[in-house]
Write a protein that holds these residues in place. Structure first.
Motif, PDB file in Angstrom:
ATOM      1  N   PHE A   1       0.927  -1.250   0.036  1.00 23.43           N
ATOM      2  CA  PHE A   1       0.149  -0.011   0.017  1.00 23.43           C
ATOM      3  C   PHE A   1       0.773   1.254   0.178  1.00 23.43           C
ATOM      4  CE2 PHE A   1       0.352  -1.950   4.215  1.00 23.43           C
ATOM      5  CZ  PHE A   1       0.953  -0.822   4.852  1.00 23.43           C
ATOM      6  N   PHE A   2       2.191   0.960  -0.129  1.00 25.20           N
ATOM      7  CA  PHE A   2       2.987   2.336  -0.018  1.00 25.20           C
ATOM      8  C   PHE A   2       4.383   1.926  -0.883  1.00 25.20           C
ATOM      9  CE2 PHE A   2       6.167   5.592   1.335  1.00 25.20           C
ATOM     10  CZ  PHE A   2       5.525   6.772   0.865  1.00 25.20           C
ATOM     11  N   GLY A   3       4.475   2.138  -2.091  1.00 25.36           N
ATOM     12  CA  GLY A   3       5.546   1.827  -2.690  1.00 25.36           C
ATOM     13  C   GLY A   3       6.318   2.947  -3.381  1.00 25.36           C
ATOM     14  N   VAL A   4       7.226   2.523  -4.243  1.00 29.39           N
ATOM     15  CA  VAL A   4       7.776   3.621  -5.297  1.00 29.39           C
ATOM     16  C   VAL A   4       6.876   4.477  -5.959  1.00 29.39           C
ATOM     17  CG1 VAL A   4       9.490   4.111  -7.120  1.00 29.39           C
ATOM     18  CG2 VAL A   4      10.093   2.283  -5.125  1.00 29.39           C
ATOM     19  N   SER A   5       5.897   3.838  -6.549  1.00 32.56           N
ATOM     20  CA  SER A   5       4.985   4.878  -7.464  1.00 32.56           C
ATOM     21  C   SER A   5       4.220   5.553  -6.498  1.00 32.56           C
ATOM     22  CB  SER A   5       4.190   3.662  -8.259  1.00 32.56           C
ATOM     23  OG  SER A   5       3.135   3.017  -7.176  1.00 32.56           O
ATOM     24  N   ASP A   6       3.706   5.322  -5.243  1.00 30.24           N
ATOM     25  CA  ASP A   6       3.130   6.072  -4.471  1.00 30.24           C
ATOM     26  C   ASP A   6       4.130   7.328  -4.020  1.00 30.24           C
ATOM     27  OD1 ASP A   6       0.618   4.268  -4.492  1.00 30.24           O
ATOM     28  OD2 ASP A   6       2.006   3.011  -3.277  1.00 30.24           O
ATOM     29  N   PHE A   7       5.310   6.921  -3.759  1.00 34.13           N
ATOM     30  CA  PHE A   7       6.197   7.901  -3.162  1.00 34.13           C
ATOM     31  C   PHE A   7       6.441   8.935  -4.195  1.00 34.13           C
ATOM     32  CE2 PHE A   7      10.840   9.196  -3.238  1.00 34.13           C
ATOM     33  CZ  PHE A   7      10.782   9.930  -2.105  1.00 34.13           C
ATOM     34  N   MET A   8       6.730   8.582  -5.601  1.00 36.47           N
ATOM     35  CA  MET A   8       6.842   9.433  -6.681  1.00 36.47           C
ATOM     36  C   MET A   8       5.899  10.274  -6.818  1.00 36.47           C
ATOM     37  SD  MET A   8       9.991   8.810  -7.358  1.00 36.47           S
ATOM     38  CE  MET A   8      10.286   9.867  -8.705  1.00 36.47           C
TER      39      MET A   8
ATOM     40  N   VAL B   1      13.041   7.766   2.827  1.00 37.75           N
ATOM     41  CA  VAL B   1      11.568   7.326   2.454  1.00 37.75           C
ATOM     42  C   VAL B   1      11.979   6.594   0.985  1.00 37.75           C
ATOM     43  CG1 VAL B   1       9.317   7.546   1.947  1.00 37.75           C
ATOM     44  CG2 VAL B   1      10.280   8.535   4.004  1.00 37.75           C
ATOM     45  N   GLY B   2      12.533   7.635   0.211  1.00 38.12           N
ATOM     46  CA  GLY B   2      12.637   7.059  -1.390  1.00 38.12           C
ATOM     47  C   GLY B   2      13.427   5.763  -1.407  1.00 38.12           C
ATOM     48  N   LEU B   3      14.673   5.965  -0.547  1.00 41.29           N
ATOM     49  CA  LEU B   3      15.463   4.640  -0.892  1.00 41.29           C
ATOM     50  C   LEU B   3      14.760   3.443   0.090  1.00 41.29           C
ATOM     51  CD1 LEU B   3      19.156   6.019   0.183  1.00 41.29           C
ATOM     52  CD2 LEU B   3      18.124   5.303  -1.942  1.00 41.29           C
ATOM     53  N   GLY B   4      14.094   3.705   1.076  1.00 43.10           N
ATOM     54  CA  GLY B   4      13.333   2.679   1.677  1.00 43.10           C
ATOM     55  C   GLY B   4      12.363   1.912   0.595  1.00 43.10           C
ATOM     56  N   THR B   5      11.373   2.815   0.271  1.00 46.08           N
ATOM     57  CA  THR B   5      10.364   2.171  -0.729  1.00 46.08           C
ATOM     58  C   THR B   5      11.164   1.504  -1.903  1.00 46.08           C
ATOM     59  OG1 THR B   5      10.366   4.288  -1.788  1.00 46.08           O
ATOM     60  CG2 THR B   5       8.913   4.056  -0.219  1.00 46.08           C
ATOM     61  N   LEU B   6      12.221   2.010  -2.523  1.00 50.19           N
ATOM     62  CA  LEU B   6      12.701   1.449  -3.456  1.00 50.19           C
ATOM     63  C   LEU B   6      13.488   0.063  -3.344  1.00 50.19           C
ATOM     64  CD1 LEU B   6      13.934   1.442  -6.420  1.00 50.19           C
ATOM     65  CD2 LEU B   6      15.875   2.430  -5.505  1.00 50.19           C
ATOM     66  N   ALA B   7      14.021  -0.029  -1.913  1.00 53.60           N
ATOM     67  CA  ALA B   7      14.740  -1.345  -1.410  1.00 53.60           C
ATOM     68  C   ALA B   7      13.418  -2.354  -1.014  1.00 53.60           C
ATOM     69  CB  ALA B   7      15.526  -0.885  -0.305  1.00 53.60           C
ATOM     70  N   THR B   8      12.400  -1.749  -0.588  1.00 50.10           N
ATOM     71  CA  THR B   8      11.166  -2.771  -0.149  1.00 50.10           C
ATOM     72  C   THR B   8      10.576  -3.485  -1.591  1.00 50.10           C
ATOM     73  OG1 THR B   8      10.887  -1.283   1.771  1.00 50.10           O
ATOM     74  CG2 THR B   8       9.204  -2.811   0.826  1.00 50.10           C
ATOM     75  N   ASP B   9      10.546  -2.534  -2.432  1.00 47.70           N
ATOM     76  CA  ASP B   9       9.842  -3.124  -3.806  1.00 47.70           C
ATOM     77  C   ASP B   9      10.905  -4.097  -4.429  1.00 47.70           C
ATOM     78  OD1 ASP B   9       7.720  -1.638  -3.232  1.00 47.70           O
ATOM     79  OD2 ASP B   9       7.980  -0.229  -4.953  1.00 47.70           O
TER      80      ASP B   9
ATOM     81  N   THR C   1       6.567   8.686   7.822  1.00 47.45           N
ATOM     82  CA  THR C   1       7.825   9.528   7.698  1.00 47.45           C
ATOM     83  C   THR C   1       7.529  10.542   6.907  1.00 47.45           C
ATOM     84  OG1 THR C   1       9.295   7.687   8.442  1.00 47.45           O
ATOM     85  CG2 THR C   1      10.071   9.753   7.481  1.00 47.45           C
ATOM     86  N   PHE C   2       7.097  10.084   5.597  1.00 45.22           N
ATOM     87  CA  PHE C   2       6.637  11.074   4.429  1.00 45.22           C
ATOM     88  C   PHE C   2       5.629  12.134   4.913  1.00 45.22           C
ATOM     89  CE2 PHE C   2       4.543  11.906   0.307  1.00 45.22           C
ATOM     90  CZ  PHE C   2       5.637  12.306  -0.411  1.00 45.22           C
ATOM     91  N   LEU C   3       4.495  11.651   5.583  1.00 47.95           N
ATOM     92  CA  LEU C   3       3.530  12.386   5.778  1.00 47.95           C
ATOM     93  C   LEU C   3       4.039  13.357   6.928  1.00 47.95           C
ATOM     94  CD1 LEU C   3       0.601  10.007   6.091  1.00 47.95           C
ATOM     95  CD2 LEU C   3       0.853  11.801   4.220  1.00 47.95           C
ATOM     96  N   ALA C   4       4.760  13.028   7.920  1.00 47.97           N
ATOM     97  CA  ALA C   4       5.116  13.711   8.779  1.00 47.97           C
ATOM     98  C   ALA C   4       6.155  14.972   8.227  1.00 47.97           C
ATOM     99  CB  ALA C   4       5.973  13.256   9.625  1.00 47.97           C
ATOM    100  N   THR C   5       6.683  14.790   7.408  1.00 51.33           N
ATOM    101  CA  THR C   5       7.587  15.647   6.441  1.00 51.33           C
ATOM    102  C   THR C   5       6.703  16.676   5.781  1.00 51.33           C
ATOM    103  OG1 THR C   5       9.520  14.274   5.894  1.00 51.33           O
ATOM    104  CG2 THR C   5       9.310  16.213   4.937  1.00 51.33           C
TER     105      THR C   5
END
Length: 462
Positions: free
Chosen positions: A16-23, A62-70, A97-101
């Motif tokens: 429910f939260f991956g690279v596409s959602d982050f981008m 967050v970006g590196l985390g979502t990329l590594a997770t996917d 973390t993304f929303l808190a930012t």
């Protein structure tokens, strides 16, 4: 010995939260930050926290985390087994973390903008310095408006000019006080915003900040604070700009409720100790007053009357350097009256006549004020001789000095006869000796002073 078991990450586990959602979220945030008004950028820059650097670190994480997770999910690579953090919990951590930012920017830029304090003093003055150094009128207008919230705090930390030494049994060897860093930065902020361009922005785009400055100064009682240059430049710019608040606070009939209350004029000048402590509010630059027309001199006369009114209301009889300087400025405003004489071609414009009317109106209004407030001066006024000694704290002497100067300037207009009669009698002698306010007790005292000065002047000439 602790054994760690690794299992393959299920590629079909919930996502429910991956690279596409982050981008997508990052693109939206970047658009908002790019199009943000300078007001919100100012608030972010003056925050006590380095929110830009914190946000950068958080987004990189967050970006590196979502990329590594996917990547781990797609390849089915091994992860430690256990319930410390599940794949779903890891995704929630990244999303929070993304929303808190994002929400931290919203909180600082919109919900609770920062004000000047010990924690952000250096960042605040650095941001102001960059804006004033750049010189953009749009950015300075917004900064001047944003300054409104921080003024009480800035003035609270600022220090007075006088009393730099600690009083310790009159020991002059006592070392000077070293003010805290926040107080030093507060003083520097006041020096910084004294820039003429920034004062012009205050007058034109942030007049409420000016009210906050002087009302806070009055409430704190810091009448000798380090803002003489700021006060003088604000008054100068307000008089020079003919659409400023001074020109909209004329009277009830001209400006309605604002003309009756006079929020700026009253806040700035209806406190004699503050005006005298600053020592610069009635001291315009010489190159400014040489260019003032009759309308601008009229404003100067009115604000001087406000100061004089509070001086008399407080029952003061002490010497006032500020009012003496103001009287001298008003006295010279009619110096160009001689150009109304017919021998000058072309003769001076009607502006000189209006300046004359301003000065005569100022004198009669001052006499009216003396009479209404029962101003007696520093000595008994029953003496009817012409040899009264000059006393610098006697404002009857000051007003009669201005009258004598006006009479002298008007005497230089001799032709044509109609202009001579209008200037010398109708606009000068008739008002000073036969005006309605000159028939009162205060008027009689003023005329006594004036007659004595004329009599002594004639004696000196003969």
């Amino acid at each position: 010995m602790i054994a760690i078991t690794f299992v393959h990450l299920n590629p079909n586990s919930p996502k429910f939260f991956g690279v596409s959602d982050f981008m997508a979220g990052l693109a939206l945030m970047s658009l908002v930050w790019t199009l943000a008004d300078i007001r919100y950028k100012f608030r972010i820059s003056t925050s006590s926290l380095p929110i830009e650097k914190i946000s950068y670190v958080a987004i990189v994480f967050v970006g590196l985390g979502t990329l590594a997770t996917d990547l781990w999910r797609a390849e089915g690579w091994r992860v430690p087994a256990g319930s410390i953090i599940t794949p779903g919990g890891w995704q929630v951590t990244l999303a929070l973390t993304f929303l808190a930012t994002f929400f931290s920017w919203i909180w600082i830029a919109i919900i609770k903008p920062p004000i000047f304090s010990k924690r952000n003093a250096k960042r605040y003055i650095h941001t102001l310095y960059q804006i004033i150094l750049k010189g953009s009128s749009v950015e300075m207008a917004i900064a001047a408006d944003e300054l409104n919230k921080s003024i009480p705090s800035i003035l609270k930390y600022a220090t007075n000019i006088i009393d730099p030494y600690i009083e310790n049994n009159n020991d002059i060897s006592t070392p000077p006080i070293t003010p805290p860093t926040t107080s030093i930065l507060s003083n520097e902020v006041l020096y910084l915003i004294a820039d003429k361009r920034f004062c012009r922005a205050l007058v034109r785009d942030a007049p409420t900040t000016i009210i906050t400055i002087f009302s806070s100064l009055r409430s704190l009682g810091k009448h000798h604070i380090r803002m003489r240059e700021l006060a003088r430049n604000i008054v100068n710019e307000a008089i020079n700009y003919k659409d400023s608040f001074f020109y909209h606070e004329e009277s009830w009939y001209d400006s309605g409720l604002i003309g009756h209350i006079k929020p700026h004029s009253s806040t700035m000048f209806n406190c004699y100790p503050m005006v005298e402590g600053l020592q610069s509010m009635l001291t315009p630059y010489d190159d400014y007053i040489l260019k003032w027309d009759a309308e601008q001199w009229s404003i100067y006369c009115k604000i001087t009357l406000i100061v004089l009114s509070d001086y008399i209301t407080r029952g003061l009889n002490n010497y006032s350097p500020t009012l003496e300087i103001a009287y001298e400025h008003i006295k010279i405003s009619c110096n160009s009256l001689y150009m109304l004489d017919a021998k000058y071609d072309p003769p001076c414009s009607e502006d000189s006549i209006e300046k004359l009317h301003n000065v005569t109106r100022f004198c009669t209004d001052a006499v009216k004020l003396f009479n209404e407030r029962n101003y007696a001066g520093p000595r008994c006024e029953n003496d009817t001789s012409y040899s009264l000694p000059y006393r610098p704290q006697d404002h009857y002497n000051y007003i009669s000095d201005i009258m004598l100067s006006v009479i002298f300037d008007a005497s230089k207009v001799r032709r044509p006869q109609s202009t001579c009669w209008t200037i010398q009698y109708t606009s000068t002698w008739g008002i000073f000796f036969h005006g309605p306010h000159m028939r009162t007790r205060a008027g009689m005292i003023t005329k006594l002073r004036l007659r004595g000065k004329i009599y002594r002047l004639i004696n000196e000439l003969t």
